[in-house]
Design an enzyme around this catalytic site. Sequence first.
Site, PDB file in Angstrom:
ATOM      1  N   ARG A 152     -38.318  20.037  10.527  1.00 53.19           N
ATOM      2  CA  ARG A 152     -39.279  19.339  11.390  1.00 53.19           C
ATOM      3  C   ARG A 152     -39.533  17.954  10.797  1.00 53.19           C
ATOM      4  O   ARG A 152     -39.375  17.758   9.589  1.00 53.19           O
ATOM      5  CB  ARG A 152     -40.591  20.118  11.472  1.00 53.19           C
ATOM      6  CG  ARG A 152     -40.466  21.474  12.158  1.00 53.19           C
ATOM      7  CD  ARG A 152     -41.757  22.257  12.095  1.00 53.19           C
ATOM      8  NE  ARG A 152     -42.113  22.600  10.715  1.00 53.19           N
ATOM      9  CZ  ARG A 152     -43.213  23.263  10.387  1.00 53.19           C
ATOM     10  NH1 ARG A 152     -44.076  23.624  11.336  1.00 53.19           N
ATOM     11  NH2 ARG A 152     -43.469  23.548   9.130  1.00 53.19           N
ATOM     12  N   HIS A 304       3.195  -6.534  -0.984  1.00 50.12           N
ATOM     13  CA  HIS A 304       3.655  -7.100  -2.253  1.00 50.12           C
ATOM     14  C   HIS A 304       3.340  -6.121  -3.385  1.00 50.12           C
ATOM     15  O   HIS A 304       2.256  -5.532  -3.429  1.00 50.12           O
ATOM     16  CB  HIS A 304       2.941  -8.433  -2.499  1.00 50.12           C
ATOM     17  CG  HIS A 304       3.191  -9.023  -3.859  1.00 50.12           C
ATOM     18  ND1 HIS A 304       4.438  -9.431  -4.266  1.00 50.12           N
ATOM     19  CD2 HIS A 304       2.348  -9.284  -4.894  1.00 50.12           C
ATOM     20  CE1 HIS A 304       4.356  -9.928  -5.492  1.00 50.12           C
ATOM     21  NE2 HIS A 304       3.102  -9.839  -5.903  1.00 50.12           N
ATOM     22  N   ASN A 305       4.305  -5.941  -4.309  1.00 47.39           N
ATOM     23  CA  ASN A 305       4.101  -5.030  -5.450  1.00 47.39           C
ATOM     24  C   ASN A 305       3.424  -3.737  -4.986  1.00 47.39           C
ATOM     25  O   ASN A 305       2.363  -3.356  -5.498  1.00 47.39           O
ATOM     26  CB  ASN A 305       3.266  -5.713  -6.539  1.00 47.39           C
ATOM     27  CG  ASN A 305       4.062  -6.772  -7.289  1.00 47.39           C
ATOM     28  OD1 ASN A 305       5.260  -6.955  -7.048  1.00 47.39           O
ATOM     29  ND2 ASN A 305       3.416  -7.476  -8.188  1.00 47.39           N
ATOM     30  N   GLU A 334       7.742  -3.327  -1.452  1.00 51.51           N
ATOM     31  CA  GLU A 334       8.463  -3.896  -2.593  1.00 51.51           C
ATOM     32  C   GLU A 334       8.586  -2.871  -3.718  1.00 51.51           C
ATOM     33  O   GLU A 334       7.657  -2.101  -3.981  1.00 51.51           O
ATOM     34  CB  GLU A 334       7.735  -5.136  -3.109  1.00 51.51           C
ATOM     35  CG  GLU A 334       8.507  -5.864  -4.186  1.00 51.51           C
ATOM     36  CD  GLU A 334       7.821  -7.129  -4.652  1.00 51.51           C
ATOM     37  OE1 GLU A 334       8.491  -7.966  -5.275  1.00 51.51           O
ATOM     38  OE2 GLU A 334       6.605  -7.281  -4.412  1.00 51.51           O
ATOM     39  N   ASP A 336       9.851  -2.910  -7.771  1.00 53.31           N
ATOM     40  CA  ASP A 336      10.350  -3.568  -8.993  1.00 53.31           C
ATOM     41  C   ASP A 336      10.930  -2.495  -9.900  1.00 53.31           C
ATOM     42  O   ASP A 336      10.190  -1.636 -10.401  1.00 53.31           O
ATOM     43  CB  ASP A 336       9.208  -4.279  -9.720  1.00 53.31           C
ATOM     44  CG  ASP A 336       8.859  -5.607  -9.089  1.00 53.31           C
ATOM     45  OD1 ASP A 336       9.637  -6.085  -8.260  1.00 53.31           O
ATOM     46  OD2 ASP A 336       7.798  -6.163  -9.419  1.00 53.31           O
ATOM     47  N   HIS A 349       5.314  -3.292 -12.928  1.00 54.79           N
ATOM     48  CA  HIS A 349       5.305  -4.752 -12.955  1.00 54.79           C
ATOM     49  C   HIS A 349       5.760  -5.184 -14.334  1.00 54.79           C
ATOM     50  O   HIS A 349       5.016  -5.095 -15.303  1.00 54.79           O
ATOM     51  CB  HIS A 349       3.897  -5.272 -12.653  1.00 54.79           C
ATOM     52  CG  HIS A 349       3.881  -6.703 -12.240  1.00 54.79           C
ATOM     53  ND1 HIS A 349       2.740  -7.477 -12.270  1.00 54.79           N
ATOM     54  CD2 HIS A 349       4.864  -7.517 -11.787  1.00 54.79           C
ATOM     55  CE1 HIS A 349       3.022  -8.686 -11.842  1.00 54.79           C
ATOM     56  NE2 HIS A 349       4.302  -8.738 -11.554  1.00 54.79           N
ATOM     57  N   GLU A 383      13.544  -5.470  -6.267  1.00 54.89           N
ATOM     58  CA  GLU A 383      13.608  -6.440  -7.359  1.00 54.89           C
ATOM     59  C   GLU A 383      14.289  -5.710  -8.511  1.00 54.89           C
ATOM     60  O   GLU A 383      13.661  -4.963  -9.253  1.00 54.89           O
ATOM     61  CB  GLU A 383      12.198  -6.906  -7.741  1.00 54.89           C
ATOM     62  CG  GLU A 383      11.516  -7.751  -6.686  1.00 54.89           C
ATOM     63  CD  GLU A 383      12.216  -9.090  -6.466  1.00 54.89           C
ATOM     64  OE1 GLU A 383      12.731  -9.659  -7.457  1.00 54.89           O
ATOM     65  OE2 GLU A 383      12.259  -9.553  -5.310  1.00 54.89           O
TER      66      GLU A 383
END
Length: 786
Positions: A152, A304-305, A334, A336, A349, A383
């Site tokens: 309530r 990217h990456n 991508e 790498d 990376h 890459e």
Amino acid sequence: MVSLMQGRLPINQDVLLMQKGMLARKVRSKSWKKLRYFRLQDDGMTVWHARQAGGKAKPSFSISDVETVREGHESELLRSLAEEFPLEQGFTIVFHGRRSNLDLVANSVEEAQIWMQGLQHLVDFVTSMDQKERLDQYHDWFQRGDKNQDGRMSFPEVQRLLHLMNVEMDQEYALQLFQAADTSQSGTLEGEEFVEFYKALTKRPEVQEVFENFSADGQKLTLLEFVDFLREEQKEGERASDLALELIDRYEPSDSGKVRHVLSLDGFLSYLCSKDGDVFNPACLPIYQDMTQPLNHYYINSSHNTYLVGDQLCGQSSVEGYIRALKRGCRCVEVDIWDGPSGEPIVYHGHTLTSRIPFKDVVATVAQYAFQTSDYPVILSLENHCTWEQQQVMALHLTEILGEQLLSTTLDGLLPTQLPSPEELRRKILVKGKKLQTLEEDLEEEEEEEPELEAQFESEPQELSPRSKDKKKDKVVMCPPFCTPICCQIMVQAPSSKHESLLFPKQKCKPIMCPSLSALVVYLKAVSFHSFTHSREHYRFYETSSFSETKAKSLIKEAGNAFVQHNAWQLSRVYPSGLRTDSSNYNPQELWNAGCQMVAMNVQTAGLEMDICDGLFRQNGGCGYVLKPDFLRDTQSSFHPERPISPFKAQTLLIQVISGQQLPKEDMTKERSIVDPLVRVEIFGVRPDTTRQETNYVENNGFNPYWGQTLCFQVLVPELALLRFVVNDYNWKTRHDFIGQYTLPWTCMQQGYRHIHLLSKDGTSLHPASIFVHICIREGLEGDES
């Protein structure tokens, strides 16, 4: 109040058991694994957790936050702990947006199954709820306002709720609404009484005014009156008559109204709050563009990456990055790749402290998720930093894991004259990377090469640099199997010798490439960019160059028209500056203006730039491909993105910002704070079109603020423009606090009275938060008599 929700939920034994609670291990890393008690609340919509059963609990997540539930073996974190915890007892809760996944390990397989099945059952139920059911979720506010949880709500609790709802209301008026809804005169609101109070609170006088402007009796819109509204205000044109009948049948709540072909005020509001009344044209939601043009004619949603879910220096590498990117519609990801232990290539990376993941895991993830969101092709941008031996392993993983998904030769085995279309490449994965030779030479070898030469080609490395210019003096031969990527020497055969034993060192060798990996690059051969003239004279249409954001922006300023013409016949990829170690983003609009197709973004980082990216790719079924305007697909185009001139159909845009609905607070923990909202409209396009305007702020009202202000914009190139509607909380001391936003292409915008449903900073829905606007587009520029 609880019974209202439970009455709508289908009875399910798993859900009932979830409400009894479960002790499970919450896993964040290999070293962070702690027991927590999880329990589904009685409302069936929220899960709370505590350190132990009966301990102090706090909210963990809402069912509406959950995207899906995965089994334990699908989690790379739980797989890494398989020796410690059975995978069958683990599961992962995946949330919308960028919120981290929640990995849990139950005490038994049975408990894990109960929670996996129960959660998915609730997620499916929430997903299937129609607009009316979502609008009727009064129980959410009731649960938050009912402080002592007695089912309530007293008037002091209602006053507290109003602050939670972002409403500052005169106490006497609030009491009047409370007493009118308290039909039992118990001094509290229960069940349907609170529903009536909520309805009184959410009345829309500005919508009623529009309704009455077209309704003769103020009670209903007849079919002809509704047709007039659709034609005059909503600019629906010739289809208004047929559309009126469809909308009445779809949104009129009463059966008698449907039979009489009339629309009540409730039906009118339902229409305005629906997808049909949305600012985004529903005709642009499915795939509506021509998908049979060459790949270079499209903007391509690019990442990217992709492996990173954090920053560029110390962030975590995870296959989750690929899952999220692909599920949000990215079509270019991508990878790498570097030499890894035990002969297995790894992804990270390079030369940083980011964590590492096996290349084969990335490929397997791409194979699984590539086409869950879109059937159109996925581009793997490689890459490659690996030695010859590990490149062989890469080629093996790509061919064996991707199988028929991998495009390893031209579609028909013949030499093409242009890039294939997204339609021709449906459900295909393309490799972008370095290649030893031309596509023409590849196809010639397939026709002419003898089996034994083919076998030798596959087993020995080959020099990657261009063949010797003086073919009469020196003959470049294959590097011997024992050479290394960096220090091997090119061996040349003496012109007078007929024996390969007479070899002399010529020069230091560049990194070499494995032919089997080279052969997988078909339509997307990566080449270095020198100049637009050089590309035109020496490169082929299937060769593609990559540009840093700095280089690309410089080229646009120096030779914008040449860049446009270049992108009309060849693909370009642009990537963020290496200085963006925090994984921040650049504005992609400037690159799209020049026709750059693959403008790669750090999709893990929310913000203005990703709002723009998501806004462009929201159209066309979210398939990841958007057809460029015709003047960006013409190799003879005269368009210059920095200096746009006629013949473009300039337009004037008038936006009346009318009102807002249930705008959230940035910090929900501050009960007494109420937002002072203002609306800012931003336009992104060619430089002269990029601008912003904003309304005044409304003091102390985030629940139903009213602005009633008109903003005017003049746009030279509407085909390239995107609009971003932003709601901020006014703060004179600092920059305004962000509340919500919505971004869409100019070409997908509907005119008339429209609702704009806001998204969070993370891109997830802030339902039911919205702003109500009126949009009018006029041809030409205001004051232009031509």
